[in-house]
Design a protein around this motif. Structure first.
Motif, PDB file in Angstrom:
ATOM      1  N   ALA A  32     -44.736 -56.084 -41.118  1.00 53.33           N
ATOM      2  CA  ALA A  32     -43.918 -55.369 -42.254  1.00 53.33           C
ATOM      3  C   ALA A  32     -44.402 -53.948 -42.505  1.00 53.33           C
ATOM      4  O   ALA A  32     -43.557 -53.061 -43.045  1.00 53.33           O
ATOM      5  CB  ALA A  32     -44.057 -56.401 -43.310  1.00 53.33           C
ATOM      6  N   ALA A  33     -45.367 -53.462 -42.248  1.00 53.43           N
ATOM      7  CA  ALA A  33     -44.952 -52.027 -42.368  1.00 53.43           C
ATOM      8  C   ALA A  33     -44.586 -51.047 -41.391  1.00 53.43           C
ATOM      9  O   ALA A  33     -44.440 -49.996 -42.269  1.00 53.43           O
ATOM     10  CB  ALA A  33     -47.624 -51.044 -42.454  1.00 53.43           C
ATOM     11  N   TYR A  34     -44.787 -51.268 -40.098  1.00 56.82           N
ATOM     12  CA  TYR A  34     -43.785 -50.299 -39.644  1.00 56.82           C
ATOM     13  C   TYR A  34     -42.652 -50.549 -40.043  1.00 56.82           C
ATOM     14  O   TYR A  34     -42.074 -49.432 -40.157  1.00 56.82           O
ATOM     15  CB  TYR A  34     -44.030 -51.332 -38.464  1.00 56.82           C
ATOM     16  CG  TYR A  34     -45.222 -50.357 -37.855  1.00 56.82           C
ATOM     17  CD1 TYR A  34     -45.225 -49.758 -37.823  1.00 56.82           C
ATOM     18  CD2 TYR A  34     -46.001 -51.973 -37.441  1.00 56.82           C
ATOM     19  CE1 TYR A  34     -46.992 -49.434 -36.836  1.00 56.82           C
ATOM     20  CE2 TYR A  34     -47.142 -51.820 -37.273  1.00 56.82           C
ATOM     21  CZ  TYR A  34     -47.961 -50.638 -36.582  1.00 56.82           C
ATOM     22  OH  TYR A  34     -49.294 -50.169 -35.774  1.00 56.82           O
ATOM     23  N   LEU A  35     -42.092 -51.439 -40.569  1.00 52.90           N
ATOM     24  CA  LEU A  35     -40.572 -51.502 -41.206  1.00 52.90           C
ATOM     25  C   LEU A  35     -40.443 -50.794 -42.225  1.00 52.90           C
ATOM     26  O   LEU A  35     -38.378 -49.982 -42.903  1.00 52.90           O
ATOM     27  CB  LEU A  35     -40.015 -53.215 -41.625  1.00 52.90           C
ATOM     28  CG  LEU A  35     -40.199 -54.149 -40.466  1.00 52.90           C
ATOM     29  CD1 LEU A  35     -39.555 -55.519 -41.168  1.00 52.90           C
ATOM     30  CD2 LEU A  35     -38.966 -53.546 -39.421  1.00 52.90           C
ATOM     31  N   VAL A  36     -41.177 -50.730 -43.382  1.00 52.16           N
ATOM     32  CA  VAL A  36     -41.139 -49.753 -44.194  1.00 52.16           C
ATOM     33  C   VAL A  36     -41.370 -48.423 -43.710  1.00 52.16           C
ATOM     34  O   VAL A  36     -40.957 -47.939 -44.972  1.00 52.16           O
ATOM     35  CB  VAL A  36     -42.094 -50.350 -45.009  1.00 52.16           C
ATOM     36  CG1 VAL A  36     -42.642 -49.008 -46.428  1.00 52.16           C
ATOM     37  CG2 VAL A  36     -42.637 -51.484 -45.922  1.00 52.16           C
ATOM     38  N   LEU A  37     -42.316 -48.440 -43.333  1.00 53.09           N
ATOM     39  CA  LEU A  37     -41.887 -46.852 -42.956  1.00 53.09           C
ATOM     40  C   LEU A  37     -40.671 -46.187 -41.593  1.00 53.09           C
ATOM     41  O   LEU A  37     -40.316 -45.127 -42.044  1.00 53.09           O
ATOM     42  CB  LEU A  37     -42.850 -46.336 -41.783  1.00 53.09           C
ATOM     43  CG  LEU A  37     -44.158 -46.472 -42.505  1.00 53.09           C
ATOM     44  CD1 LEU A  37     -45.635 -46.398 -40.994  1.00 53.09           C
ATOM     45  CD2 LEU A  37     -44.887 -45.289 -42.846  1.00 53.09           C
ATOM     46  N   ALA A  38     -40.083 -47.364 -41.398  1.00 51.92           N
ATOM     47  CA  ALA A  38     -38.964 -46.863 -40.660  1.00 51.92           C
ATOM     48  C   ALA A  38     -37.743 -46.721 -41.958  1.00 51.92           C
ATOM     49  O   ALA A  38     -36.862 -45.997 -41.503  1.00 51.92           O
ATOM     50  CB  ALA A  38     -38.624 -48.067 -39.773  1.00 51.92           C
ATOM     51  N   GLY A  39     -37.764 -47.823 -42.332  1.00 45.87           N
ATOM     52  CA  GLY A  39     -37.097 -47.571 -43.838  1.00 45.87           C
ATOM     53  C   GLY A  39     -37.250 -46.113 -44.821  1.00 45.87           C
ATOM     54  O   GLY A  39     -36.355 -45.045 -45.191  1.00 45.87           O
TER      55      GLY A  39
END
Length: 55
Positions: A32-39
């Motif tokens: 999920a950390a990658y989704l936050v970075l992408a956001g």
């Protein structure tokens, strides 16, 4: 708009620092950390485009 971009950039740097500390301790980065970075990157991109169009 400039202050918004600066605030999001600071949040991105802090979040990246937290992820680096995870890696240095030998933990795996949660998916999920990658989704936050992408956001956060998307917010910066959207803000820069909106700022450029408004000028």
């Amino acid at each position: 708009m400039l202050y918004f971009l600066i605030a999001v950039a600071v949040l991105l740097l802090i979040y990246a620092g937290v992820l680096v500390s995870y890696v240095r301790k030998g933990r795996r980065i949660p998916p999920a950390a990658y989704l936050v970075l992408a956001g956060l990157n998307g917010l910066i991109l959207f803000g820069v485009i909106a700022w450029a169009v408004a000028r």
